[in-house]
Design an enzyme around this catalytic site. Structure first.
Site, PDB file in Angstrom:
ATOM      1  N   ASP A   1      -4.484   0.366   9.620  1.00 54.76           N
ATOM      2  CA  ASP A   1      -5.534   1.042   9.839  1.00 54.76           C
ATOM      3  C   ASP A   1      -6.850   0.657   9.125  1.00 54.76           C
ATOM      4  O   ASP A   1      -6.839  -0.217   7.878  1.00 54.76           O
ATOM      5  CB  ASP A   1      -5.749   2.621  10.045  1.00 54.76           C
ATOM      6  CG  ASP A   1      -4.879   2.810   8.269  1.00 54.76           C
ATOM      7  OD1 ASP A   1      -5.147   1.600   7.371  1.00 54.76           O
ATOM      8  OD2 ASP A   1      -3.993   3.904   7.796  1.00 54.76           O
TER       9      ASP A   1
ATOM     10  N   GLU B   1       0.972  -1.278   0.331  1.00 56.72           N
ATOM     11  CA  GLU B   1      -0.307   0.140  -0.175  1.00 56.72           C
ATOM     12  C   GLU B   1       1.050   1.525  -0.358  1.00 56.72           C
ATOM     13  O   GLU B   1       1.710   1.815   0.466  1.00 56.72           O
ATOM     14  CB  GLU B   1      -1.116  -0.212   1.335  1.00 56.72           C
ATOM     15  CG  GLU B   1      -1.474   1.073   1.514  1.00 56.72           C
ATOM     16  CD  GLU B   1      -2.426   1.416   2.431  1.00 56.72           C
ATOM     17  OE1 GLU B   1      -2.588   0.510   3.254  1.00 56.72           O
ATOM     18  OE2 GLU B   1      -3.226   2.498   3.246  1.00 56.72           O
TER      19      GLU B   1
ATOM     20  N   ASP C   1      -8.285   2.352   6.347  1.00 59.81           N
ATOM     21  CA  ASP C   1      -8.015   2.107   5.116  1.00 59.81           C
ATOM     22  C   ASP C   1      -7.312   0.881   4.911  1.00 59.81           C
ATOM     23  O   ASP C   1      -7.413   0.388   3.002  1.00 59.81           O
ATOM     24  CB  ASP C   1      -7.706   3.025   4.595  1.00 59.81           C
ATOM     25  CG  ASP C   1      -7.976   4.720   3.997  1.00 59.81           C
ATOM     26  OD1 ASP C   1      -9.261   4.556   4.275  1.00 59.81           O
ATOM     27  OD2 ASP C   1      -7.446   6.017   3.685  1.00 59.81           O
TER      28      ASP C   1
ATOM     29  N   ASP D   1      -1.775  -1.123   5.688  1.00 58.31           N
ATOM     30  CA  ASP D   1      -1.091  -0.565   7.013  1.00 58.31           C
ATOM     31  C   ASP D   1      -2.261  -0.871   8.100  1.00 58.31           C
ATOM     32  O   ASP D   1      -3.272  -1.611   7.522  1.00 58.31           O
ATOM     33  CB  ASP D   1      -1.588   1.412   6.251  1.00 58.31           C
ATOM     34  CG  ASP D   1      -0.426   2.132   6.530  1.00 58.31           C
ATOM     35  OD1 ASP D   1       0.947   1.161   6.392  1.00 58.31           O
ATOM     36  OD2 ASP D   1      -0.576   3.077   5.464  1.00 58.31           O
TER      37      ASP D   1
END
Ligand code: TSJ
Length: 648
Positions: free
Chosen positions: A510, A435, A512, A508
């Protein structure tokens, strides 16, 4: 349905000795299956009586000595004398091999079929057998033994005449037998196997109450099964852990040319089909003519409806059969005479007349269902699901044509962003899909370029579930992934051309990141399922914290680990929380996330993805050691959760 019984209807075919000589011919094996067949045979006779409307309770008892009793409250096996044999009907039933419904079509028997070895065969393979018939206030009794007192063989010989034991106000038949340990190495009937079969019979034959008692156990020794909804209850039970698309279970029954069919249907949001079919209460695991007839009619009726109402504008002749079976749960139960089995395991129905009967019955009555004003909500949900399945399939086909063209014309530029590895052994090679450009940059610098390739993703990839495949393939990120993997896509997919045997998604920790991971997994699931099936897809895990105390640097992958490491760090330390992979320098990324010796990767498998997601959470939350490749054999990949995560 039942024909009046006369004792001389029973055909005398063969002696009991033949059964002892070749038990395999009658019950298949002398292992667990064959042993249980004895019990099924006796139960089937009682089920026949109940299905014909003369009995409503069937009790099965597993006794401490491994004998078993089956009781029904029907008319009782006839006790009158057989015209030719001059013996009571009961005695004929247990001493003369007869084929019941299999050969003698006058004496209608719907169950048994394949394994309809007859009660006499059970007697022949038992050490002893006792029968009680309660009829007209009298209780009749007879006992058969296979060995004399000094151990000579006398296969299933009556050791008493048919006696009148006394008066009774009951009615029905009770049979108790002890499987012969000389035939069966293990005569222990399995409670769970018997319970499962009785539950199945209870679903298949509505309203009959089955009671199972195990006298060999201290607790958990009783089960009662009775389903007034029959197949409808069966389908609800099968869908218990699924999400139905409509509340009602569609139920259809009908008869044609002596073939009686019952069908129950409910669609769920699943992507697979689950069809369970039976003939005369015998599971047809390999399907056969009745299933074919069912599928043909389902496809035709629903396609006609779609056409008539102009619901699908696809260019070809309509939807495929598979489109109408995505998410389908169905149970088909057929009762008929002279069944023929085919297939590898002889569990496939051969009779061609079953196909036409099912087609006719279903065509008529399904049309009736879909035209009923009260069913419109359900019909809409079902049609919508099928059309969506068709669109996905259609888009995939178009998209493949595009890739084929694109691949030949402009293959090179597609892999532009890919930093490939130098090694040529696909088995050893790894592709990291990373990412973000900055993490991608660090990964490119930090990697071991001999076997690790890096493909950075810029921003969020296209949400494949909400797009057609032609749009997906117009998307550069996905085209790059497809080109990099080398396998082609969908029907053209060829696993042998796979260039990287580990595909590791690095996003990541998180929201997203989770979303990106979900989109990529969905893409693989939809278009390269084999990759997941064969265990090539992994999720990589990066640390959340860096703990520095003096010259010592440590990493923590979750909060618990952070607390632990902070404690052991002593007085002065600093903690850095990584907000994303991009904050790590190349060395750090290599050390914590890419180096096979230290890293943490989770294999994604197909059974249930929710499990995979759950596992990642568990790992992030608690698990501290070890830092190495972690293969979660049961980590599963379930689209439902991923779609939910994506808000689909
Ligand atoms: F397998 C078995 F024979 F051992 C057996 C048969 C075992 C058990 C538990 C039940 C039965 C059984 C048979 N229950 N009910 C019957 N019914 C008849 O045999 C029967 C009774 C009456 C008439 C009639 O036409 O009057 C016809 C039949 C076939």
């Amino acid at each position: 349905m039942a024909k009046s019984y006369e004792a001389n209807d029973i055909q005398v075919l063969e002696g009991l000795k033949a059964v002892r000589l070749r038990p395999g011919m009658y019950i298949g094996t002398t292992g667990s299956r064959g042993l249980h067949h004895l019990l099924w045979e006796i139960i089937d006779n009682a089920v026949d009586e109940a299905v014909n409307g003369y009995a409503s309770n069937i009790d099965v008892i597993l006794h401490a000595d491994n004998s078993a009793t089956v009781i029904d409250d029907g008319r009782g096996i006839p006790v009158g004398n057989h015209d030719v044999l001059k013996k009571p009907g009961v005695e004929v039933v247990f001493t003369q091999l007869h084929a019941g419904g299999k050969f003698n079509t006058n004496n209608y028997s719907y169950s048994g079929g394949l394994h309809g070895v007859g009660a006499a065969a059970v007697n022949a393979l038992s050490e002893w057998l006792e029968v009680e018939v309660a009829v007209d206030g009298q209780l009749y009794y007879q006992r058969y033994e296979t060995f004399t007192e000094n151990g000579d063989l006398q296969v299933g010989k009556p050791v008493t005449p048919l006696l009148i034991k006394g008066k009774t106000d009951r009615k029905g038949t009770r049979v108790r037998f002890l499987p012969d340990k000389r035939v069966f190495p293990d005569i222990h009937l399995n409670f769970d196997i018997v319970a499962k079969r009785l539950k199945e019979l209870a679903f298949l034959n509505k309203g009959i109450k089955f009671t199972l008692t195990d006298e060999r156990m201290d607790d958990n020794n009783k089960r009662v099964y009775c389903f007034d909804g029959g197949l409808v209850d069966f389908v609800r039970y099968l869908n218990e852990d699924k999400t139905p698309l409509h509340n009602d279970v569609i139920y259809i029954e009908g008869e044609k040319d002596g073939i009686y069919a019952q069908i129950a249907i409910q669609y769920t949001d699943a992507y697979t089909e689950s069809i369970f079919s039976y003939v005369n209460n015998i599971p047809t695991t390999e399907g056969g003519s009745h299933e074919t007839g069912f599928k043909t009619a389902l496809t035709r009726v629903l396609n006609d409806y779609i056409k008539t109402n102009s619901l699908y504008k696809g260019k070809n002749s309509g939807l495929n059969g598979e489109d109408f079976r995505e998410g389908l749960t169905a149970v088909i139960s057929v009762k008929m005479n002279n069944i023929q089995f085919e297939g590898q395991t002889k569990t496939k129905l051969g009779n061609p007349e079953a196909r036409t009967a099912l087609e006719t019955i279903l065509s008529d009555k399904l049309l009736y269902y879909i035209e009923d004003i009260d069913n419109q909500e359900s019909v809409r949900a079902i049609i919508e699901k099928a059309i969506n399945a068709a669109k996905v399939r259609e888009a995939a086909r178009k998209a493949k044509e595009i890739t084929r063209r694109k691949n030949s014309l402009e293959a090179a530029p597609l892999v532009g962003k890919l930093a490939s590895c130098t090694g040529r052994d696909a088995k050893l090679n790894e592709l990291f899909i990373v990412e973000g450009d900055s993490a991608g940059g660090s990964a490119k610098q930090g990697r071991d370029r001999r076997f690790q390739a890096i493909l950075p993703l810029r921003g969020k990839p296209l949400n494949v579930e909400k797009k057609r495949l032609d749009q997906v393939l117009a998307n550069e990120e996905f085209r790059t992934i497809i080109s990099a993997l080398g396998t082609g896509i969908d029907e053209d997919f060829n696993i042998d051309s796979l260039k990287y045997h580990k595909i590791i998604i690095l996003s990541d920790a998180d929201q997203d990141g989770a979303h990106i991971r979900a989109i990529l997994l969905t893409f693989f699931f939809r278009y390269m399922k084999e990759l997941i099936k064969r265990g090539h897809v992994y999720i990589g895990m990066a640390p959340l914290y860096k703990i520095t105390s003096g010259s010592k640097v440590e990493y923590a992958y979750n909060d618990e680990e952070l607390t632990m490491k902070v404690k052991s760090a002593g007085k002065s330390y600093t903690v850095q929380r990584y907000k994303g992979l991009g904050e790590m320098n190349p060395e750090q990324l290599w050390e914590t996330t890419m180096n096979p010796a230290n890293r943490f990767i989770v294999q994604v498998t197909l059974e249930d993805a929710a499990e995979a997601e759950r596992l990642i959470t568990i790992l992030m939350g608690d698990k501290v050691e070890p830092r190495r490749d972690y293969i979660a054999a049961n980590a599963n990949f379930n689209k439902k959760d991923i779609f939910q995560e994506m808000g689909v």
